[in-house]
Design an enzyme around this catalytic site. Structure first.
Site, PDB file in Angstrom:
ATOM      1  N   LYS A 178       0.854  -1.192   0.000  1.00  0.00           N
ATOM      2  CA  LYS A 178       0.000   0.000   0.000  1.00  0.00           C
ATOM      3  C   LYS A 178       0.893   1.246   0.000  1.00  0.00           C
ATOM      4  O   LYS A 178       1.435   1.635   1.023  1.00  0.00           O
ATOM      5  CB  LYS A 178      -0.917   0.036   1.225  1.00  0.00           C
ATOM      6  CG  LYS A 178      -1.934   1.160   1.087  1.00  0.00           C
ATOM      7  CD  LYS A 178      -2.336   1.817   2.376  1.00  0.00           C
ATOM      8  CE  LYS A 178      -1.325   2.652   3.035  1.00  0.00           C
ATOM      9  NZ  LYS A 178      -1.006   3.943   2.362  1.00  0.00           N
ATOM     10  N   GLY A 230       7.413   4.058   8.271  1.00  0.00           N
ATOM     11  CA  GLY A 230       6.675   5.311   8.404  1.00  0.00           C
ATOM     12  C   GLY A 230       6.951   5.928   9.756  1.00  0.00           C
ATOM     13  O   GLY A 230       7.978   5.648  10.391  1.00  0.00           O
ATOM     14  N   SER A 231       6.017   6.756  10.204  1.00  0.00           N
ATOM     15  CA  SER A 231       6.241   7.508  11.432  1.00  0.00           C
ATOM     16  C   SER A 231       6.088   6.611  12.662  1.00  0.00           C
ATOM     17  O   SER A 231       5.428   5.566  12.621  1.00  0.00           O
ATOM     18  CB  SER A 231       5.232   8.654  11.507  1.00  0.00           C
ATOM     19  OG  SER A 231       3.929   8.110  11.540  1.00  0.00           O
ATOM     20  N   THR A 232       6.674   7.086  13.756  1.00  0.00           N
ATOM     21  CA  THR A 232       6.599   6.319  15.001  1.00  0.00           C
ATOM     22  C   THR A 232       5.146   6.216  15.485  1.00  0.00           C
ATOM     23  O   THR A 232       4.726   5.158  15.973  1.00  0.00           O
ATOM     24  CB  THR A 232       7.516   6.976  16.056  1.00  0.00           C
ATOM     25  OG1 THR A 232       8.859   6.886  15.564  1.00  0.00           O
ATOM     26  CG2 THR A 232       7.416   6.274  17.398  1.00  0.00           C
ATOM     27  N   GLU A 252       9.975   0.082  10.653  1.00  0.00           N
ATOM     28  CA  GLU A 252      11.083   1.029  10.419  1.00  0.00           C
ATOM     29  C   GLU A 252      10.494   2.411  10.616  1.00  0.00           C
ATOM     30  O   GLU A 252       9.719   2.872   9.783  1.00  0.00           O
ATOM     31  CB  GLU A 252      11.617   0.883   8.983  1.00  0.00           C
ATOM     32  CG  GLU A 252      12.236  -0.455   8.668  1.00  0.00           C
ATOM     33  CD  GLU A 252      13.609  -0.622   9.285  1.00  0.00           C
ATOM     34  OE1 GLU A 252      14.154   0.354   9.840  1.00  0.00           O
ATOM     35  OE2 GLU A 252      14.131  -1.744   9.223  1.00  0.00           O
ATOM     36  N   CYS A 286      14.846   9.330   7.109  1.00  0.00           N
ATOM     37  CA  CYS A 286      14.659   8.903   8.500  1.00  0.00           C
ATOM     38  C   CYS A 286      15.956   8.931   9.297  1.00  0.00           C
ATOM     39  O   CYS A 286      15.949   9.176  10.482  1.00  0.00           O
ATOM     40  CB  CYS A 286      14.083   7.495   8.510  1.00  0.00           C
ATOM     41  SG  CYS A 286      15.067   6.358   7.512  1.00  0.00           S
ATOM     42  N   GLU A 384      11.367  14.624  15.663  1.00  0.00           N
ATOM     43  CA  GLU A 384      11.765  14.504  14.257  1.00  0.00           C
ATOM     44  C   GLU A 384      11.079  15.611  13.452  1.00  0.00           C
ATOM     45  O   GLU A 384       9.853  15.687  13.430  1.00  0.00           O
ATOM     46  CB  GLU A 384      11.331  13.132  13.725  1.00  0.00           C
ATOM     47  CG  GLU A 384      11.802  12.881  12.318  1.00  0.00           C
ATOM     48  CD  GLU A 384      11.332  11.538  11.770  1.00  0.00           C
ATOM     49  OE1 GLU A 384      10.131  11.232  11.894  1.00  0.00           O
ATOM     50  OE2 GLU A 384      12.177  10.797  11.226  1.00  0.00           O
TER      51      GLU A 384
HETATM   52  P1  NAD Z   1       3.183   8.040   8.092  1.00  0.00           P
HETATM   53  O1  NAD Z   1       3.393   7.139   9.242  1.00  0.00           O
HETATM   54  O2  NAD Z   1       2.221   9.143   8.237  1.00  0.00           O
HETATM   55  O3  NAD Z   1       2.708   7.208   6.814  1.00  0.00           O
HETATM   56  C1  NAD Z   1       3.462   6.130   6.314  1.00  0.00           C
HETATM   57  C2  NAD Z   1       2.545   5.167   5.597  1.00  0.00           C
HETATM   58  O4  NAD Z   1       1.703   4.543   6.549  1.00  0.00           O
HETATM   59  C3  NAD Z   1       1.613   5.822   4.585  1.00  0.00           C
HETATM   60  O5  NAD Z   1       1.452   4.913   3.499  1.00  0.00           O
HETATM   61  C4  NAD Z   1       0.311   5.975   5.362  1.00  0.00           C
HETATM   62  O6  NAD Z   1      -0.814   6.000   4.513  1.00  0.00           O
HETATM   63  C5  NAD Z   1       0.334   4.733   6.228  1.00  0.00           C
HETATM   64  N1  NAD Z   1      -0.328   4.833   7.531  1.00  0.00           N
HETATM   65  C6  NAD Z   1      -0.377   5.902   8.357  1.00  0.00           C
HETATM   66  N2  NAD Z   1      -1.018   5.577   9.498  1.00  0.00           N
HETATM   67  C7  NAD Z   1      -1.357   4.273   9.390  1.00  0.00           C
HETATM   68  C8  NAD Z   1      -2.037   3.356  10.247  1.00  0.00           C
HETATM   69  N3  NAD Z   1      -2.480   3.720  11.450  1.00  0.00           N
HETATM   70  N4  NAD Z   1      -2.207   2.092   9.829  1.00  0.00           N
HETATM   71  C9  NAD Z   1      -1.735   1.698   8.612  1.00  0.00           C
HETATM   72  N5  NAD Z   1      -1.124   2.526   7.749  1.00  0.00           N
HETATM   73  C10 NAD Z   1      -0.917   3.802   8.147  1.00  0.00           C
HETATM   74  O7  NAD Z   1       4.633   8.569   7.690  1.00  0.00           O
HETATM   75  P2  NAD Z   1       5.045   9.567   6.536  1.00  0.00           P
HETATM   76  O8  NAD Z   1       4.852  10.952   6.994  1.00  0.00           O
HETATM   77  O9  NAD Z   1       4.434   9.137   5.268  1.00  0.00           O
HETATM   78  O10 NAD Z   1       6.621   9.234   6.422  1.00  0.00           O
HETATM   79  C11 NAD Z   1       7.582   9.873   7.168  1.00  0.00           C
HETATM   80  C12 NAD Z   1       7.974   9.024   8.365  1.00  0.00           C
HETATM   81  O11 NAD Z   1       8.512   7.780   7.932  1.00  0.00           O
HETATM   82  C13 NAD Z   1       9.065   9.682   9.174  1.00  0.00           C
HETATM   83  O12 NAD Z   1       8.773   9.535  10.533  1.00  0.00           O
HETATM   84  C14 NAD Z   1      10.299   8.884   8.812  1.00  0.00           C
HETATM   85  O13 NAD Z   1      11.329   8.909   9.765  1.00  0.00           O
HETATM   86  C15 NAD Z   1       9.730   7.525   8.625  1.00  0.00           C
HETATM   87  N6  NAD Z   1      10.646   6.712   7.816  1.00  0.00           N
HETATM   88  C16 NAD Z   1      11.369   5.721   8.426  1.00  0.00           C
HETATM   89  C17 NAD Z   1      12.288   4.975   7.695  1.00  0.00           C
HETATM   90  C18 NAD Z   1      13.107   3.887   8.315  1.00  0.00           C
HETATM   91  O14 NAD Z   1      13.652   3.080   7.578  1.00  0.00           O
HETATM   92  N7  NAD Z   1      13.212   3.818   9.619  1.00  0.00           N
HETATM   93  C19 NAD Z   1      12.458   5.242   6.337  1.00  0.00           C
HETATM   94  C20 NAD Z   1      11.710   6.266   5.761  1.00  0.00           C
HETATM   95  C21 NAD Z   1      10.792   6.986   6.511  1.00  0.00           C
END
Ligand code: NAD
Length: 479
Positions: A178, A230-232, A252, A286, A384
């Site tokens: 997704k 994605g985000s924490t 991650e 990240c 962050e």
């Molecule tokens: P986000 O968490 O808002 O979204 C990431 C993805 O998750 C999107 O596809 C979103 O639609 C989906 N999503 C959001 N909430 C969800 C839920 N409750 N259940 C299922 N899916 C959900 O993050 P973002 O703003 O898109 O990305 C930036 C974040 O990603 C930053 O915090 C960054 O540090 C992190 N990140 C981490 C790594 C790593 O390898 N550790 C790499 C890249 C980005």
């Protein structure tokens, strides 16, 4: 030129989506509409999960040897490589990643990831036969965990997908991805490559959608394992859902990494490394080292050099090869970064940046921004920001630098800068993170990547990540 996709890649075919709702893809640099794609809904996820299950039970995929799966991955890598420049441009347009970075990481590195797992796949078939101390023989098997539900963010949409697809397919799983609404176009190019590679139907499927659709995929009864980047905050919600279901999950998540400049650091080397270490893709990475820890004795020298360099960066359209800092990935995200900059102005000394570049009246730009005299307890040092905003923090001894680096909710990356590699290594060993670089930083294909604490659970990359897509079975041969 804009691209408007009409169908979703599910079960090896381009199928009509169930809903007529669409996502518009907007250029982060110009705010123009550069394409659109269908928004998947729950029925599309149901269809994709069913197709992924059938790939395991009804197609050749379920019985292929590791070597044969490796050949599929190699063909996939070749097909993706052909689309490298289209892929890089598409990502760069959508999320503002400077084009050279997109070419290097979203295209070349992604192909390298697929080739890496293609080469490992052939080594995965062996069953281990162990003589038991109890007098019989046990066969230990590593079986694919099954259908993977994978969710990726917008900042590195391609490489983060392939860091899941590569090991999952090498292990013999099938996968439903997704992608994020902000970067909805690139997954169609990767899907075209999968189609050209002739993967059995349903091995890889894509259903773009928002967070609700992500949550639906995470809890879907047909999914055996979840892989999330994605985000924490989202990671915690997903971990909670998977905890209730006792569903394996790898996470991650975010970071707030520190660059520790030791007192013998080569400042020119750090300044030269800043674009990739602290400001990769405009700070939207990240592992960015956005806390820069500087010895008191060199503080003024470093502040001056970092500020002069940051203010010299060319801010511009991500597709322009002269651009060093592109825009933020969305208007909403730019607003978030600007809120942090305003907080920073209350907490620390602004030495450069702090606003929008006067030269850009369209696009979601912020100036590269540097704060000095930052306390490690300040909000801008703890949270962050995910933008081109750096915090310079002074320290006295090496021990204090390590203590400051470790005083963070996160534990993803970091760097140590010194002319003495052994000394840097001693410091690196004491930094509480999943990864750390010495005099630079680039995640290695052949080593586990990931974080501790609020930065996540589990690892991607390296041979270790394959284990996340396998389950162990012991067969006790008693007679
Ligand atoms: P986000 O968490 O808002 O979204 C990431 C993805 O998750 C999107 O596809 C979103 O639609 C989906 N999503 C959001 N909430 C969800 C839920 N409750 N259940 C299922 N899916 C959900 O993050 P973002 O703003 O898109 O990305 C930036 C974040 O990603 C930053 O915090 C960054 O540090 C992190 N990140 C981490 C790594 C790593 O390898 N550790 C790499 C890249 C980005």
């Amino acid at each position: 030129m804009s691209t408007h996709h009409q169908a979703l890649f599910i079960g090896g075919q381009w199928v009509k989506p169930h809903s007529s709702t669409r996502f518009e893809a907007i250029s982060a640099s110009t705010e123009d509409v550069v394409g659109s794609a269908p928004e998947g809904d729950q029925q599309d996820i149901d269809a994709a999960v069913s197709a992924a299950r059938r790939a395991l039970t009804e197609t050749a995929w379920g019985t292929m040897s590791g070597a044969e799966r490796g050949e599929c991955l190699s063909r996939f890598a070749d097909a993706l490589e052909k689309r490298g420049s289209e892929l890089a441009r598409t990502v760069s347009m959508q999320n503002g990643m400077p084009i050279a970075t997109a070419e290097q990481l979203e295209s070349s590195y992604s192909v390298a990831v697929l080739r890496y797992y293609a080469s490992l796949a052939g080594t995965l078939d062996a069953e281990e036969s162990r003589p038991s101390p109890l007098g019989f023989n046990t066969t230990v098997r590593r079986e694919p965990v099954g259908v993977v539900g994978a969710i990726v963010p917008w900042n590195f949409p391609v490489i983060l997908s392939l860091m899941k697809i590569g090991p999952a397919l090498a292990a013999g799983c099938s996968i439903v991805l997704k992608p994020s609404p902000e970067t909805v176009l690139d997954c169609f190019i990767v899907a075209q490559a999968a189609e050209e590679a002739g993967l059995p139907p349903g091995v890889v499927n894509w259903v773009p959608g928002g967070r609700e659709l992500g949550a639906y995929l995470v809890s879907h009864p047909g999914v055996d394992k979840v892989a999330f980047t994605g985000s924490t905050g989202a990671g915690r919600a997903i971990a909670e859902a998977c905890g209730k279901l006792l569903r394996p999950v790898s996470l991650e998540l975010g970071g707030k990494s520190a660059a520790i400049l030791l007192d013998d650091a080569d400042l020119d080397a750090f300044i030269g490394g800043m674009p990739s270490v602290s400001l990769l893709s405009n700070g939207q990475a990240c592992f960015s080292c956005t806390r820069i820890l500087v010895p008191n004795a060199r503080y003024k020298e470093v502040v001056d050099a970092v500020a002069a360099t940051a203010s010299s960066y060319v801010v511009g359209d991500a597709l322009d090869r002269n651009t060093q800092i592109g825009p933020m990935g969305s208007a909403m995200h730019r607003n978030r970064v600007e809120r942090y900059i305003e907080i920073g102005k209350q907490e620390a000394r602004l030495v450069t940046g702090g606003g929008r570049p006067a030269s850009r009246d369209r696009g979601w730009f912020v100036q590269p921004t540097v704060f000095a005299d930052v306390s490690n307890s300040a909000t801008i040092a703890r949270e962050e920001i995910f933008g081109p905003v750096l915090s310079l923090i002074a320290y006295g001894s090496d021990d204090e630098a390590i203590q400051l680096a470790n005083d963070s909710a996160f534990g993803l990356g970091g760097t140590v800068w010194s002319r003495d590699r052994e000394r840097a290594l001693r410091v690196a060993r004491r930094v509480a993170t999943g990864t750390i670089g010495i005099n630079g930083y680039l995640p290695d294909l052949n080593a586990p990547f990931g974080g501790i604490k609020a930065s996540g659970l589990g690892r991607e990359m390296g041979p270790e990540s394959i284990a996340a897509y396998q389950q162990l079975k012991s067969i006790y041969a008693m007679g």
